[in-house]
Design an enzyme around this catalytic site. Structure first.
Site, PDB file in Angstrom:
ATOM      1  N   GLU A  39      38.132 -16.810   3.863  1.00 48.34           N
ATOM      2  CA  GLU A  39      37.113 -17.573   4.592  1.00 48.34           C
ATOM      3  C   GLU A  39      35.795 -17.581   3.808  1.00 48.34           C
ATOM      4  OE1 GLU A  39      34.775 -17.216   8.862  1.00 48.34           O
ATOM      5  OE2 GLU A  39      36.817 -16.416   8.742  1.00 48.34           O
ATOM      6  N   HIS A  56      30.669 -10.113  12.070  1.00 51.72           N
ATOM      7  CA  HIS A  56      31.670 -11.186  12.028  1.00 51.72           C
ATOM      8  C   HIS A  56      33.084 -10.605  11.960  1.00 51.72           C
ATOM      9  CE1 HIS A  56      34.194 -13.964   9.507  1.00 51.72           C
ATOM     10  NE2 HIS A  56      33.785 -14.823  10.431  1.00 51.72           N
ATOM     11  N   GLU A  58      34.068  -9.432  15.361  1.00 48.93           N
ATOM     12  CA  GLU A  58      34.436 -10.589  16.196  1.00 48.93           C
ATOM     13  C   GLU A  58      35.905 -10.957  15.991  1.00 48.93           C
ATOM     14  OE1 GLU A  58      34.898 -14.932  15.299  1.00 48.93           O
ATOM     15  OE2 GLU A  58      32.799 -14.464  14.867  1.00 48.93           O
ATOM     16  N   HIS A  59      36.341 -11.011  14.741  1.00 53.01           N
ATOM     17  CA  HIS A  59      37.744 -11.326  14.436  1.00 53.01           C
ATOM     18  C   HIS A  59      38.687 -10.299  15.052  1.00 53.01           C
ATOM     19  CE1 HIS A  59      38.105 -14.474  11.094  1.00 53.01           C
ATOM     20  NE2 HIS A  59      36.860 -14.560  11.528  1.00 53.01           N
TER      21      HIS A  59
END
Length: 432
Positions: A142, A67, A70-71
């Site tokens: 997040e 993840h 991905e960012h």
């Protein structure tokens, strides 16, 4: 380029595997103004233990790294890719699941330009320690946001019970502690290992000319140099029967919540078509037993054991399959026990008739055909549901081929008493 006609749904799918190993699917829908492109790698949050590209020994990377990667791919030395898509009249996004990471754009204009941007930014990593450290605070926020979501906590509560020693129970974004350990070199290691073109799929659907667009994709890929494709070796825990029967969490909620889970400990079919039939038959069985039109659902509802929040899901992907049944309840323990009883005694259930199954198959087909009106749905479901050579467009044939005997057989295989688990969330008691 291969061409497959699906006469039942009036679709034509174009398919090609490029010399570098990248699999490309193009689905023209020229009645639409919008085009949607999705570029996915078969790499998700559970893939944290593996042999790195050009390595000999397995390594373990921090949780949440897929993840995090991905960012970071959106940020380049000369700016943010989101701005570039915006200037070209497109919107872009990305998401990471347990097993995949996908990058996408949606546009009504400059399709080729936006598609080349998608390919170029995903295939050109740029990480520095400075930008990596800056991102940690953003992703940390997040993670905190998800931890404040009761339904998210409920879902990962049951996963922790079903898969206590498997990375599936860890939040896709990782933990605040685990992402602190991530370095730029870690990101490059994961990128080199999992972002090989041979481990990726490109799917484009909407207003497009397939021959012309495929030629542009070929040209784009031919200008880039990629290391030779190598087999990806992943490692996962082998103790499949390690289910925690029950656990409870006190949280800042006003209404008690429950979730009943079943871990798949049966041996799954190996062929793609049989795997898709298994998944579809399982979904039909659960709808027959506990769908909103079933007698069981109505009885549970009328007895006050469940309310409108009740729902269930069957998930099947590489390395795992499970079912979860959850909702708010004034009697959570009784609700979970009753649902478990219905499932364990499913073969005697009056809902299991050929007539009910045929009605449900018609309903499932209706929902399927309706969903094909959304190009976003098609792209996301297609790339998430590739079972060997079987695709989303083979589903009508699969649904029609399933009989009551198939439904009963998957139930016998999947529903096993030792595979059940219960997780409860209760309001925190006030301290005086």
């Amino acid at each position: 380029m291969n061409k497959t006609e699906y006469s039942q749904i009036n679709e034509t799918l174009y398919h090609e595997i490029l010399p570098n190993g990248l699999t490309v699917y193009l689905l023209p829908k020229n009645d639409y103004h919008k085009t949607y492109g999705l570029f996915s790698t078969n790499y998700g949050s559970i893939d944290n233990e593996f042999i790195p590209y050009n390595g000999n020994e397995k390594i373990k990377v921090p949780d949440g790294i897929a993840h995090f990667l991905e960012h970071k791919l959106f940020e380049k030395e000369d700016g943010d890719v989101f701005q570039l898509f915006g200037q070209q009249g497109a919107s872009a996004n990305a998401f990471t699941s347990f097993t995949k990471t996908s990058y996408l754009f949606s546009t009504t204009d400059q399709i080729e330009k936006n598609l080349m941007t998608l390919l170029d930014f995903v295939q050109a990593p740029y990480f520095t320690e400075e930008t990596v450290n800056k991102e940690k605070g953003i992703i940390g926020q997040e993670i905190q946001m998800y931890e404040d979501d009761p339904n998210w906590r409920l879902f990962f509560g049951i996963l922790n019970n079903l898969y206590p020693n498997h990375p599936l129970h860890i939040d896709i974004a990782g933990t605040v502690e685990s992402i602190e350990e991530i370095t730029a070199e870690d990101l490059y290691t994961c990128y080199r290992t999992f972002y090989q073109p041979s481990n990726m799929v490109l799917f484009v659907v909407g207003k497009l000319e397939p021959e012309q667009l495929m030629e542009k994709i070929r040209e784009n890929q031919a200008t880039k140099e990629f290391p030779p494709a190598k087999e990806i070796v992943r490692y996962f825990p082998e103790n499949v029967n390690d289910v925690l029967p029950i656990s409870t969490l006190e949280s800042t909620i006003t209404h008690e919540k429950f979730v009943l889970g079943i871990k798949g400990i049966d041996r799954l079919p190996e062929k793609g078509i049989e795997l898709l039939r298994y998944k579809t038959a399982m979904r039909l069985l659960l709808q027959l037993l506990l769908g909103s039109t079933s007698q069981n659902y109505l009885k549970l509802y009328n007895e006050g054991l469940i309310d409108d929040s009740f729902g269930f899901e069957f998930s099947l992907d590489r390395e795992f399959h499970f079912a979860d049944f959850s909702g708010d309840s004034d009697k959570p323990k009784q609700a979970a026990e009753k649902i478990k009883e219905i499932l364990l005694q499913f073969e005697q259930d009056q809902e299991l008739t050929e007539t009910n199954l045929n009605l449900l198959k018609k309903k499932m087909l209706g929902q399927y055909f309706q969903s094909l009106n959304s190009i976003e749905y098609i792209a996301n479901q297609f790339t998430q549901s590739l079972f060997g050579d079987q695709t989303l467009f083979d589903l009508p044939e699969i649904i029609e081929s399933i009989h009551l005997e198939d439904v009963i057989n998957v139930g016998r295989s999947f529903i096993q008493e030792e595979a059940f688990s219960e997780f409860y969330m209760k309001p925190k008691k006030e301290t005086k």
